[in-house]
Design an enzyme around this catalytic site. Sequence first.
Site, PDB file in Angstrom:
ATOM      1  CG  LEU A 110      -1.944  -1.184   1.198  1.00  0.00           C
ATOM      2  CD1 LEU A 110      -2.732  -1.216   2.503  1.00  0.00           C
ATOM      3  CD2 LEU A 110      -2.889  -1.069   0.010  1.00  0.00           C
ATOM      4  CE1 TYR A 111       5.560   5.654   2.363  1.00  0.00           C
ATOM      5  CE2 TYR A 111       7.101   4.283   1.130  1.00  0.00           C
ATOM      6  CZ  TYR A 111       6.782   5.480   1.741  1.00  0.00           C
ATOM      7  OH  TYR A 111       7.686   6.516   1.719  1.00  0.00           O
ATOM      8  CB  ALA A 112       5.086   0.365  -3.022  1.00  0.00           C
ATOM      9  CB  SER A 114       0.556   5.867  -1.242  1.00  0.00           C
ATOM     10  OG  SER A 114       1.802   5.771  -0.565  1.00  0.00           O
TER      11      SER A 114
END
Length: 236
Positions: A110-112, A114
């Site tokens: 999820l971070y990647a 974003s």
Amino acid sequence: MACRNKQSALVALHKIEKELNTKNLLCMELDLASLNSIKTFATNFKSKFNKIDILVNNAGVSFDDASKKVTEDGFEIHFGVNHLGHFLLTNLLFDRFQAGSQKPKEAKNLYANSKLANMYFCKELAKKTCDKGVRVYSVCPGWVLTNLFRHHAGRMLKYFIFIIPAAFLFMRSAKQGAQTAIFCATDPSVESESGYFYRDCKKFTSKVQMCDAVSQKLWSTSVKMIESKGITLKPH
């Protein structure tokens, strides 16, 4: 300086003022996990300032994907803060740039994702501002030693501490990580460029094949998500 934790921000502000021997800095509260906070910040900012010369969207969060963390408005935390928060802030302040110019299913990484959204946002915003004297840059600071990953589970911290301790020798300080953003904000050599990615103070070509259709869809979807919360955005 727009900061979520005003007390911590004031400490940094006073340190900068001391180093630069200036008293011209201002700290304003902004929580990118809250659309209401972003809207309030934009209103307060506009009441104080008529133009923006440079905006650095540098805030970010990182949680374990399994945490299911969401923003105040119910958006997945990484997309909500790292992309949607910056998207709304930039749109609400857009007229000041011109004045200054001369999930139900399981999700992974999820971070990647974003951060990829940040790159698409940069590309699409550059297209929408190409005739308005506004320049847009997407910046990679590198692997910076900060408290960004403080919300991760203990097993993740153990991985970093016990499996790859040598990696910390190659991590950058916050000052080093800021150099590319400073370069894009101040160096005359990139004044005629917009919509590109930069790393280590030079143009960077991503391995990801960027698609115009995706950037357009991300923009329209972001607008719909924000307007579903009762906030209307002006078209550009």
